[in-house]
Scaffold this active site. Structure first.
Site, PDB file in Angstrom:
ATOM      1  N   LYS A 161      -5.056   5.219  14.055  1.00 50.17           N
ATOM      2  CA  LYS A 161      -4.309   4.244  13.257  1.00 50.17           C
ATOM      3  C   LYS A 161      -4.053   2.967  14.055  1.00 50.17           C
ATOM      4  O   LYS A 161      -3.574   1.979  13.529  1.00 50.17           O
ATOM      5  CB  LYS A 161      -2.991   4.851  12.777  1.00 50.17           C
ATOM      6  CG  LYS A 161      -3.175   5.999  11.778  1.00 50.17           C
ATOM      7  CD  LYS A 161      -1.832   6.460  11.238  1.00 50.17           C
ATOM      8  CE  LYS A 161      -1.850   7.895  10.759  1.00 50.17           C
ATOM      9  NZ  LYS A 161      -2.449   8.090   9.449  1.00 50.17           N
ATOM     10  N   ASP A 200       8.160  10.446  15.294  1.00 54.96           N
ATOM     11  CA  ASP A 200       6.782  10.366  14.832  1.00 54.96           C
ATOM     12  C   ASP A 200       6.440   8.877  14.677  1.00 54.96           C
ATOM     13  O   ASP A 200       6.891   8.225  13.743  1.00 54.96           O
ATOM     14  CB  ASP A 200       6.659  11.116  13.500  1.00 54.96           C
ATOM     15  CG  ASP A 200       5.361  10.827  12.764  1.00 54.96           C
ATOM     16  OD1 ASP A 200       4.515  10.055  13.287  1.00 54.96           O
ATOM     17  OD2 ASP A 200       5.183  11.365  11.655  1.00 54.96           O
ATOM     18  N   HIS A 223       6.344  12.965   6.918  1.00 48.53           N
ATOM     19  CA  HIS A 223       4.964  13.388   6.645  1.00 48.53           C
ATOM     20  C   HIS A 223       4.920  14.910   6.808  1.00 48.53           C
ATOM     21  O   HIS A 223       5.700  15.467   7.569  1.00 48.53           O
ATOM     22  CB  HIS A 223       4.062  12.696   7.681  1.00 48.53           C
ATOM     23  CG  HIS A 223       2.592  12.862   7.484  1.00 48.53           C
ATOM     24  ND1 HIS A 223       1.916  13.998   7.849  1.00 48.53           N
ATOM     25  CD2 HIS A 223       1.663  12.017   6.979  1.00 48.53           C
ATOM     26  CE1 HIS A 223       0.626  13.840   7.579  1.00 48.53           C
ATOM     27  NE2 HIS A 223       0.452  12.650   7.041  1.00 48.53           N
ATOM     28  N   CYS A 236       0.398  13.003   1.831  1.00 49.73           N
ATOM     29  CA  CYS A 236       0.911  14.068   2.702  1.00 49.73           C
ATOM     30  C   CYS A 236       2.419  13.993   2.855  1.00 49.73           C
ATOM     31  O   CYS A 236       2.967  14.257   3.934  1.00 49.73           O
ATOM     32  CB  CYS A 236       0.238  14.053   4.068  1.00 49.73           C
ATOM     33  SG  CYS A 236      -1.499  14.478   3.974  1.00 49.73           S
ATOM     34  N   GLN A 269       2.880   5.561  12.278  1.00 47.78           N
ATOM     35  CA  GLN A 269       2.796   4.310  11.504  1.00 47.78           C
ATOM     36  C   GLN A 269       3.521   3.162  12.189  1.00 47.78           C
ATOM     37  O   GLN A 269       3.448   2.029  11.713  1.00 47.78           O
ATOM     38  CB  GLN A 269       3.415   4.502  10.105  1.00 47.78           C
ATOM     39  CG  GLN A 269       2.699   5.500   9.228  1.00 47.78           C
ATOM     40  CD  GLN A 269       1.297   5.053   8.861  1.00 47.78           C
ATOM     41  OE1 GLN A 269       0.960   3.864   8.970  1.00 47.78           O
ATOM     42  NE2 GLN A 269       0.472   5.976   8.430  1.00 47.78           N
TER      43      GLN A 269
END
Lengths: 146, 417
Positions: free
Chosen positions: B237, B211, B134, B375, B214
């Site tokens: 999220k 990261d 991202h 993104c 998600q």
């Protein structure tokens, strides 16, 4: 589906499938690239201007049906017009998309894009080719809808 | 339209109808159609428990924390710090002191870039990321490279959207100062082998930032089992509020790190001559934090764990499998991202319609999904495409909603036929 039919009229779908003047002009007197970072649409507009008149106009790019059809219709409408007429037409086209203005006669087929005003997030798609045209006429190399 | 081959709807036993009752927004209609919310990778909807926790906090519990001696301040400070413990257990961190509250994933990465990596980076050093990051896990490192003369290296991905592990092995060098990798790709859905990647990086003494934006909503994450040096995610999220996120960092790193911002709450002692900084995690939480956001995040984690991440993952995987098979039956659909290990995300293109047109038409059918570059422009460039349409799933999505998506896509084909 009425709103969608207003947006995706047959003329628009046709110009999306078979864009007119979808080519480069080499050498062009004016050219610029336009970019809509929101959706990734890219368009490049080429012009051949002689004595203040648009002798030839063409575009290339990769975009949604609205931006492709808008670019295609724009090239059809502007060929043979003066630069001043082109600017005036853009102003009326912009009004058509962002106000309740009725399509004026000189807009010609561009009037079919009036349905875009019901879809605010898509107005930039329709105006991207025109902003790119303006950038080209002002000798700016690039324009973005941001 | 050909009559579709029957595709199995795997019942994982998750009581989705009961879960849907917990999310008030799912009763909304859009353009006169029931909302089919398939934009969960952008942000997930909020259960009543989270909404109530936030409202209750403002109505009955609110005061500033960490400084008042009065009842409300003391009580809310305790609750705020209890959420830190809660997050620590959620990620299986060694200590709650390793949990730093941030505004979100992006801030977590920027914090590590500024406070951890920047002071130890010099010209010629390398930062290694992957081709499916991202923008938030690209740009902060690029900014550091511009400042210091360090070099950003990128591990390529395959046509299926899987990391080239051999290339990763080759690109890890004695000049690598940090590896930054996305756990689950937001654009492709690929689940990266982060445990193996961390093992390899550590063998060369290279720290790794993961990261997890998600990943955290879709699978149980154990930062100690992964041995991650840094792990970041966002509350919104994970069915929690926006503006709140988490940076997990190993204590030995956090202790060595300089502050991110200066201000109140991050100091031990201030004179005009010198300031002594607080210990982690307070060192990185200058100013009044998003107190109610933290309370909301705590409620979100409670909710997710009451449903069970394993059950959520099983249901979402069943949906993803069903949706993939159903979409491939729609004329002209091409799926972008076909990794063997995927979670929650289905990116696709249609032959006749641009993603932006797909998005508009689906919206009129009540189906919310994301169109664009997500993104992750380098991912789009990798596939030579400007954008994709992306359906992404959450615990409350149903097989019937996938069918609604498919019907809407067939409408796109009819309109553009």
């Amino acid at each position: 589906m009425s709103g969608l039919r207003e947006l995706y009229q047959e003329v628009i779908l046709d110009h999306n499938r078979n864009p007119r003047n979808f080519r480069r002009i080499e050498p062009a007197s004016h050219r610029a690239q336009g970019h809509n970072p929101l959706c990734g649409d890219r368009v490049e507009v080429f012009l051949l201007v002689e004595d203040g008149v648009v002798k030839d106009i063409a575009f290339e790019g990769d975009g949604c049906a609205i931006s492709t059809a808008s670019a295609s219709l724009m090239t059809e409408q502007l060929k043979g017009k003066s630069v001043a007429q082109a600017q005036a037409l853009f102003d009326r086209f912009h009004d058509l998309l962002t106000t309740e203005a009725e399509p004026t006669e000189d807009l010609g087929k561009l009037g079919v894009l009036a349905g875009v005003r019901e879809f605010p997030t898509r107005v930039k798609c329709a105006t991207l080719p025109w902003h790119t045209l303006q950038a080209a006429l002002r000798q700016q190399a690039e324009v973005s809808t941001e | 339209m050909s009559s579709p081959r029957p595709i199995s709807r795997i019942d994982t036993g998750l009581d989705v109808e009961r879960i849907r009752q917990d999310f008030p927004i799912l009763r909304e209609t859009v353009h006169g159609k029931p909302l089919v919310y398939l934009d969960n990778a952008a942000s997930a909807q909020k259960p009543q428990a989270v909404i109530d926790a936030i409202a209750h906090c403002y109505a009955h519990e609110y005061a500033n924390i960490h400084r008042g001696v009065h009842y409300l301040s003391e009580r809310l400070t305790t609750r705020y710090e209890a959420v830190r413990e809660r997050v620590s257990r959620f990620l299986n961190a060694a200590s709650a002191k390793e949990i730093v509250f941030t505004r979100g994933t992006t801030e977590g990465i920027n914090l590590v870039a500024h406070s951890f990596l920047r002071p130890r980076l010099k010209a010629g050093d390398e930062i290694l990321i992957t081709g499916m990051e991202h923008h938030s896990n690209i740009v902060p490192w690029q900014m550091l490279c511009e400042e210091t003369g360090a070099v950003l290296k990128v591990v390529p991905i395959s046509d299926a959207g899987e990391l080239d592990f051999e290339a990763y092995r080759r690109l890890l060098s004695e000049r690598t100062r940090l590896v930054g990798v996305v756990h689950v790709s937001n654009a492709l859905g690929t689940v990266n082998p982060v445990k193996e990647m961390i093992e390899l990086a550590h063998a060369q003494g290279v720290p790794v930032l993961v990261d997890g934006a998600q990943a955290v909503p879709h699978a149980k994450v154990d930062v100690q089992a992964l041995d991650a040096d840094f792990y970041v995610f966002s509350g919104h999220k994970l069915y929690g509020p926006t503006g709140i996120g988490v940076l997990y960092g190993k204590m030995r790193h956090l202790q060595e790190m300089r502050p991110y911002q200066g201000g109140g709450d991050m100091i031990k002692y201030v004179t005009f001559a010198k300031t002594e900084y607080a210990d982690p995690p307070q060192r990185f939480e200058a100013g009044t934090p998003h107190i109610v956001g933290v309370i909301g995040l705590g409620a979100a984690i409670d909710y997710v764990e009451s449903v069970g991440l394993e059950a959520i993952a099983a249901h979402e995987n069943a949906l993803l499998q069903y949706a993939t098979e159903r979409l491939l039956q729609v004329d002209g659909v091409r799926v972008i991202g076909t990794a063997v290990q995927k979670a929650g995300v289905l990116s696709f293109l249609m032959k006749k319609a641009h993603p932006h047109d797909i998005g508009t038409i689906l919206d009129r059918e009540g189906v919310a999904l994301r169109t664009g570059h997500h993104c992750a422009q380098p991912v789009m460039d990798r596939y030579c495409i400007p954008a994709t349409a992306r359906a992404s799933f959450a615990m409350y999505n149903t097989f019937d909603e996938v069918d609604a998506l498919v019907r809407a896509l067939e409408k796109v084909n009819r309109l553009f036929g």
